[in-house]
Design an enzyme around this catalytic site. Structure first.
Site, PDB file in Angstrom:
ATOM      1  CG  LEU A 183      -1.787  -1.274   1.383  1.00 38.33           C
ATOM      2  CD1 LEU A 183      -2.493  -1.280   2.737  1.00 38.33           C
ATOM      3  CD2 LEU A 183      -2.808  -1.366   0.256  1.00 38.33           C
TER       4      LEU A 183
ATOM      5  CB  VAL B 112       3.761   5.267  23.916  1.00 39.91           C
ATOM      6  CG1 VAL B 112       4.056   6.742  24.163  1.00 39.91           C
ATOM      7  CG2 VAL B 112       4.995   4.421  24.218  1.00 39.91           C
TER       8      VAL B 112
ATOM      9  NE  ARG C  94       3.932  -3.136  22.924  1.00 42.22           N
ATOM     10  CZ  ARG C  94       3.656  -2.101  22.149  1.00 42.22           C
ATOM     11  NH1 ARG C  94       2.871  -1.132  22.592  1.00 42.22           N
ATOM     12  NH2 ARG C  94       4.126  -2.016  20.918  1.00 42.22           N
TER      13      ARG C  94
HETATM   14  C1  MV4 Z   1       2.802  -2.464   5.118  1.00 43.63           C
HETATM   15  C2  MV4 Z   1       2.967  -1.234   4.438  1.00 43.63           C
HETATM   16  C3  MV4 Z   1       2.453  -1.140   3.155  1.00 43.63           C
HETATM   17  N1  MV4 Z   1       1.864  -2.207   2.582  1.00 43.63           N
HETATM   18  N2  MV4 Z   1       2.186  -3.492   4.501  1.00 43.63           N
HETATM   19  C4  MV4 Z   1       5.484  -1.392   8.863  1.00 43.63           C
HETATM   20  C5  MV4 Z   1       5.504  -1.976  10.217  1.00 43.63           C
HETATM   21  C6  MV4 Z   1       4.624  -3.128  10.204  1.00 43.63           C
HETATM   22  N3  MV4 Z   1       3.841  -3.122  11.399  1.00 43.63           N
HETATM   23  C7  MV4 Z   1       3.794  -3.019   8.983  1.00 43.63           C
HETATM   24  N4  MV4 Z   1       4.366  -1.945   8.211  1.00 43.63           N
HETATM   25  C8  MV4 Z   1       3.917  -1.649   6.985  1.00 43.63           C
HETATM   26  N5  MV4 Z   1       3.267  -2.646   6.356  1.00 43.63           N
HETATM   27  C9  MV4 Z   1       1.742  -3.351   3.259  1.00 43.63           C
HETATM   28  N6  MV4 Z   1       1.182  -4.393   2.661  1.00 43.63           N
HETATM   29  C10 MV4 Z   1       3.609  -0.190   5.090  1.00 43.63           C
HETATM   30  C11 MV4 Z   1       4.096  -0.401   6.370  1.00 43.63           C
HETATM   31  C12 MV4 Z   1       4.730   0.727   6.979  1.00 43.63           C
HETATM   32  C13 MV4 Z   1       4.197   1.324   8.125  1.00 43.63           C
HETATM   33  C14 MV4 Z   1       3.040   0.870   8.742  1.00 43.63           C
HETATM   34  C15 MV4 Z   1       2.550   1.472   9.859  1.00 43.63           C
HETATM   35  C16 MV4 Z   1       3.186   2.561  10.393  1.00 43.63           C
HETATM   36  C17 MV4 Z   1       4.313   3.050   9.807  1.00 43.63           C
HETATM   37  C18 MV4 Z   1       4.829   2.440   8.661  1.00 43.63           C
HETATM   38  C19 MV4 Z   1       5.987   2.960   8.084  1.00 43.63           C
HETATM   39  C20 MV4 Z   1       6.501   2.357   6.979  1.00 43.63           C
HETATM   40  C21 MV4 Z   1       5.882   1.232   6.436  1.00 43.63           C
END
Ligand code: MV4
Length: 447
Positions: free
Chosen positions: A203, A294, A291
């Site tokens: 995404l 913050v 959990r």
């Molecule tokens: C993603 C994404 C875009 N597409 N999955 C980053 C941490 C992990 N919890 C999941 N993450 C992401 N997964 C898909 N299919 C973009 C991220 C991501 C992100 C997600 C939440 C908060 C900050 C982020 C920063 C960079 C990438």
């Protein structure tokens, strides 16, 4: 109810938990490293136990020392706080084996959600939309390429044992996938001793929206609304707000109902957060945090519910005191994370706090263990304070936030306060028009 709770954490969150205990008439035990002997949470605790030298491995992650401290002080329960041992299922199980109550979810739920592939499978089983991708770990390149063709490029490779974004790789076409798959597997093996990798459609510009949940383990579950956590850099959140400025009432209700129903079916106990990516009107589950977080404070500000008190009550075997209809989510709340860091390059800025003056007035809350003359140690997370602001509307909240930031004085060290001041003046932010990559652009523009 418990008579004595050991708080297995440090800094502002240890103080936050101490405050809930104190209000409930529960005695507190502070465990601390030698670096934190003068910390405010240690000064305020009823009893203190030094559990080791400064490195977290030798103190705040030292399971034997912490359980011994609970035994020596006669604590009934252990609250793990945030980070450190809070999502370690072996710790949770060991605490209970030694006859103490773990203030958190069951070890099984912690373990389930700690495995990102199993968590995603479970989410789908519970009827929650997930990002289209491989249902399980990829066996080889042929399987990866076929899945990628089905979900469409670009795709994101994720380590099954990862989380928090570590080890993710973006492939924009099949050639890149061929190059990155072995790299991702090797890195996953090195980082997590597990080379399993899966993939998802990438995404491009989603928002990060999470739901605050509270369950009693018997199928009663309530939500305290959602939080928009899109303002982050390098997976470090800078500012969070509730409600999300991106959601209309219909999508919000759809999200909250989805999350609550899933946690009811899971029989989830304690506080937890389901994380979603939101893009083009669609929600996709990404992870669940088992959990306290913050940013729980902003949910408290709009709901009036003390999340730590509820965690403690639930752990002590009490039913949820509140039903969903007892909870009104009122107004808007924003949390600014004040870190001891250079506000431009984010290098840590430990050292002695000189002048210190905290803002006040209607709608202001500051959660911090800092004080004038406090030495911010170099060994831990750089979060030293959370400025939390409530207003009847988002506009009022923003006005109040700008005013509170101007009042806040932290001398002697560098902090992220000036960055927050710049942010509240930004037109995109004021319109609520941002996504998870927006802050990086904003920081780039500031140079
Ligand atoms: C993603 C994404 C875009 N597409 N999955 C980053 C941490 C992990 N919890 C999941 N993450 C992401 N997964 C898909 N299919 C973009 C991220 C991501 C992100 C997600 C939440 C908060 C900050 C982020 C920063 C960079 C990438």
């Amino acid at each position: 109810m418990f008579e004595k709770v050991l708080i297995a954490n440090r800094g502002e969150i240890a103080l936050r938990i101490h405050r809930a205990c104190r209000e409930m008439g529960i005695k507190t035990v502070a465990v601390h490293s030698t670096a934190d002997a003068n910390a405010m949470n240690v000064r305020l605790a009823d009893e203190t136990v030094c559990i080791g030298p400064p490195p977290a491995r030798a103190s705040y992650l030292n399971i034997a020392a912490i359980i011994s401290a609970a035994a020596i002080t006669g604590a009934d329960a252990i609250h793990p706080g945030i980070g450190f041992l809070s999502e370690n299922p072996d710790f949770a199980a060991l605490v209970e084996e030694h006859g103490f109550v773990f203030i958190g979810p069951s070890p099984e739920h912690i373990r389930l959600m700690g495995d990102k592939v199993r968590a995603k499978e479970e989410a789908r089983r519970l009827g929650i939309p997930t990002v289209p991708g491989s249902p399980e770990a990829l066996s080889d390149f042929a399987a990866a390429a076929e899945t990628a063709r089905n979900v469409g490029y670009p795709v994101l490779l994720k380590a099954s044992a990862g989380g928090g974004g570590r080890g993710m790789k973006l492939a924009r076409n099949e050639a890149e996938l061929a190059r990155l798959l072995p790299l991702a597997q090797a890195e996953a093996r090195a980082a997590f001793a597990d080379e399993a990798v899966y993939l998802e459609r990438y995404l491009e510009r989603p928002r990060h929206i999470e739901v605050q949940l509270l369950g009693d383990g018997d199928g009663a579950v309530i939500h305290l609304g959602e939080r928009d956590c899109s303002l982050q850099r390098s997976h470090q959140k800078l500012l969070e707000e509730t409600p999300s400025p991106a959601l209309g009432e219909a999508s919000r209700q759809r999200l909250l109902t989805l999350a609550v129903n899933a946690m009811k079916r899971l029989g989830y106990k304690s506080a937890g957060t389901m994380e979603f990516l939101y893009q083009d009107g669609e929600f996709f589950f990404i992870e669940m945090n088992t959990r306290l977080q913050v940013e729980h404070t902003i949910s408290e500000m709009v709901s009036g519910v003390d999340l730590v008190r509820e965690q403690i009550r639930i752990a002590a075997g009490e039913r949820l005191a509140l039903g969903q209809s007892d909870i009104a989510l009122r107004g808007h709340a924003i949390e600014c994370r004040i870190n001891a860091e250079n506000p431009e390059d984010f290098r840590p800025s430990p050292g002695r706090i000189g002048d210190y003056h905290v803002p006040g007035g209607l709608g202001i809350r500051v959660d911090s263990a800092a004080y004038q003359g406090y030495d911010v140690p170099p060994y831990y997370d750089s979060l030293i304070a959370k400025l939390i602001v409530h207003g009847a509307t988002r506009d009022e909240c923003l006005m109040r936030l700008a005013r509170a930031l101007d009042e806040y004085v932290i001398g002697g060290i560098e902090t992220t306060l000036p960055l927050h001041q710049r942010l509240v003046g930004n037109a995109d932010f004021r319109r609520g028009d941002y996504h998870i990559h927006w802050l990086e652009d904003f920081l780039g523009r500031g140079r």
